[in-house]
Enzyme design. Structure first.
Site, PDB file in Angstrom:
ATOM      1  N   HIS A 439      -2.011   4.222  -6.820  1.00 14.13           N
ATOM      2  CA  HIS A 439      -0.541   4.234  -6.816  1.00 14.13           C
ATOM      3  C   HIS A 439       0.032   5.440  -6.080  1.00 14.13           C
ATOM      4  CE1 HIS A 439      -0.233   1.499 -10.622  1.00 14.13           C
ATOM      5  NE2 HIS A 439      -0.270   0.804  -9.501  1.00 14.13           N
ATOM      6  N   GLU A 440       1.122   5.205  -5.330  1.00 15.97           N
ATOM      7  CA  GLU A 440       1.906   6.259  -4.669  1.00 15.97           C
ATOM      8  C   GLU A 440       1.081   7.142  -3.744  1.00 15.97           C
ATOM      9  OE1 GLU A 440       4.731   5.396  -5.031  1.00 15.97           O
ATOM     10  OE2 GLU A 440       4.528   4.277  -6.890  1.00 15.97           O
ATOM     11  N   GLY A 441       0.189   6.517  -3.017  1.00  9.89           N
ATOM     12  CA  GLY A 441      -0.685   7.265  -2.112  1.00  9.89           C
ATOM     13  C   GLY A 441      -1.998   7.558  -2.791  1.00  9.89           C
TER      14      GLY A 441
END
Length: 596
Positions: A439-441
């Site tokens: 998630h998120e990078g």
């Protein structure tokens, strides 16, 4: 309240003793608050999380969202829980009183939100994304956009998403191809396909506000040509009420190994007619705007990972105290003992405690830096808070994701064979947490950000500030004249010197051969994260030692034991890691994939 979501005493310890959030009440924005109001907010959050979120965590996992070709259906408990969350004012916790908010500091608000992540990460995700979208609109929206969208979001009448990833692009946002063609009325026609859109479709609210990355015709190539658009599921009428369906089509749901109660969607924009969006912020500045939400989301991912580790640890501890197996002596006639008496089980429990409590302390420290960036008296203080937060954000996201999942793996191990069955919650916690490394990078992207950008930013000013904080804590530990704390302080000082030297070596290599210098960025982040968490454990140990003997002796001795574990079992791992980094070992660069 006796809870397997979090140790409430520990949350107070972090907020009031480690972070001193009461000091924020000296700032005008928080002047009407006190420890009592902060505590009441956390108590309310924990009660709702216990009563409304935790009970359907397993049910939502077993009964994933379903799409019948027209509508997405969820179990009803999800909507009931989110209604309670909204009615308690938690969507607007950090916002102004006049906007229906509590005007809480971010550190206290994140402590409130943390318990929901531990109780039911899937249901919490709908709320978390909505909070982020509202913050984005307040930061970058026009007055008209804020008027039409922010109040419905904070009241829970609309929910929000961020829409970045495309099937061909994955994490490489420079490859985004979705288009935004200007219309005569100043709006844009949006076309494109997006994938892995968390909370991308549902019937939980009156509308869904998507924040979509797309390109305006003629935009520069790469990330410098990306713009950001507000794209509602239903168009708004002149009075702000819901109008006709916008052309946002759900192509299907994605079924992941964890967080199954939250929809993950494939969305098509403008495939059957016209999808209309509004530009948010300036043209071609979409990624710069979106990074406010992305960085906020990275802190949220760190908190989620730490809280899943925390609840897993508490479940494992409860099981270890009840599960009777093995004996304390070789005498077969001796009574069996709870497995918590076995040293290897205690090792696994201490590891979980050190990762979970250390990770949560790191996350809330990051949130407090955001508070001080806004509330500090002087510009240098505000700048220092921002430097530290920028430096630590990738560590908060990735270290907590890696070691939160490791903690959950140990929780499964403590349960033995039962840990792999659905009758025990720890197997779900592990699956839910494993997603946080993506998630998120990804963790690797965070590592590249840390080594390639953050440690060198502003000529290393963030590293300098962090070094000053560590030096203060080392001095405080020596001042207590305790041999164990002095050993911890010496080990931390040495680890920091090694990290600084390694950073200098890699910074020099970055100028000549960046591919080689960044090849082991993940190892660097691991060592960096362990050093920072060791620092926070030293700070907690100093506070705990000063409180002995006294009330809460078991709690404070638990803090000292976890710190001792981290300094003896975990921090020494950084020595070989840093030596590897300084050697600039090229095997990962020179490898030919034909050899694999």
């Amino acid at each position: 309240m006796d809870s397997k979501i979090i140790n409430r005493r520990d949350l107070d310890f972090v907020l009031y003793e480690l972070l001193d959030v009461e000091a924020l009440t000296r700032a005008p924005r928080f002047a009407e608050h006190s420890r009592e109001t902060f505590g009441a907010a956390v108590d309310t959050a924990l009660q709702i999380a216990t009563d409304k979120f935790a009970p359907h965590n397993r049910k939502a996992d077993l009964n994933e969202p379903q799409f019948d070709g027209e509508r997405v259906t969820l179990i009803p408990e999800v909507g009931d829980a989110l209604k309670a969350f909204t009615e308690a004012g938690l969507l607007a916790a950090t916002h102004d009183y006049e906007d229906g908010g509590m005007q809480l500091p971010r550190s206290v608000a994140n402590a409130c939100w943390a318990v929901f992540k531990g109780a039911n990460i899937a249901t919490d995700t709908y709320a978390t994304l909505t909070i982020g979208v509202a913050n984005m609109l307040i930061a970058f929206g026009s007055e008209e956009q804020k008027r039409r969208y922010v109040a419905p979001l904070l009241a829970g009448r609309c929910f929000g998403t961020m829409v970045l990833t495309e099937p061909h692009a994955g994490s490489s946002l420079a490859e985004i191809q979705s288009s935004a063609t200007p219309r005569p009325d100043g709006h844009y026609s949006i076309r494109g396909s997006k994938i892995f859109i968390t909370a991308g479709d549902h019937e939980l609210s009156n509308n869904i506000v998507h924040l979509v990355l797309a390109r305006i015709p003629g935009a520069p190539p790469g990330v410098k040509g990306i713009s950001l658009f507000i794209v509602p599921k239903y168009r708004l009428q002149a009075d702000g009420s819901r109008g006709e369906r916008n052309d946002v089509a759900l192509a299907g749901l994605i079924h992941k190994m964890g967080c199954k109660g939250c929809t993950s969607a494939m969305l098509n924009f403008g495939e059957r007619g016209e999808c209309i969006g509004e530009l948010l912020g300036a043209p071609h500045q979409g990624l710069a705007c979106m990074f406010q939400m992305i960085n906020e989301a990275r802190i949220n991912v760190g908190i989620a990972a730490s809280m899943l580790a925390y609840t897993g640890y508490l479940h494992a501890l409860d099981y270890a105290r009840e599960r009777v197996q093995g004996r304390a002596s070789s005498d077969p006639r001796a009574p069996q003992v709870p497995i918590v008496h076995h040293a290897d089980v205690r090792r696994m429990l201490l590891a979980q405690k050190s990762y979970a409590e250390g990770g949560l302390a790191l996350c809330l420290y990051g949130a407090s830096l955001s508070d001080w960036h806004d509330a500090a008296d002087t510009e240098p203080q505000r700048r220092n808070a921002r430097l530290l937060l920028d430096l630590l954000t990738p560590v908060i996201k990735a270290w907590c994701s890696i070691y939160g999942t490791a903690a959950n793996s140990l929780a499964v191990q403590v349960h033995g064979g039962y840990g792999y069955t659905r009758e025990y919650a720890v197997e779900q916690f592990y699956r839910d947490n494993r997603l946080n490394s993506i998630h998120e990078g990804t963790d690797g992207i965070q590592a590249l950000d840390l080594l390639g950008r953050k440690v060198l930013a502003a000529n290393g000013a963030g590293m300098e500030r962090l070094g000053e904080e560590i030096a203060r804590s080392v001095s405080a530990a020596h001042a207590l004249d305790d041999e164990t704390l002095a050993q911890h302080a010496h080990a931390l000082a040495q680890a920091w010197r090694d990290l600084q030297e390694t950073t200098r070596v890699l910074a020099a290599a970055l100028r000549d051969n960046p591919t080689l210098a960044l090849a082991n960025a993940s190892v660097y982040l691991d060592a960096f994260g362990h050093t920072v968490v060791a620092w926070l454990w030293l700070r907690q140990a100093v506070i705990a030692q000063a409180k002995l003997p006294g009330t809460d002796a078991d709690f404070h001795r638990g803090k000292l034991a976890a710190a001792r574990y981290f300094f003896h079992y975990e921090l020494p791992k950084t020595g070989p890691q840093l030596a590897l980094l300084r050697s600039l070992e090229p095997v990962c660069v020179e490898l030919d994939d034909a050899w694999l």
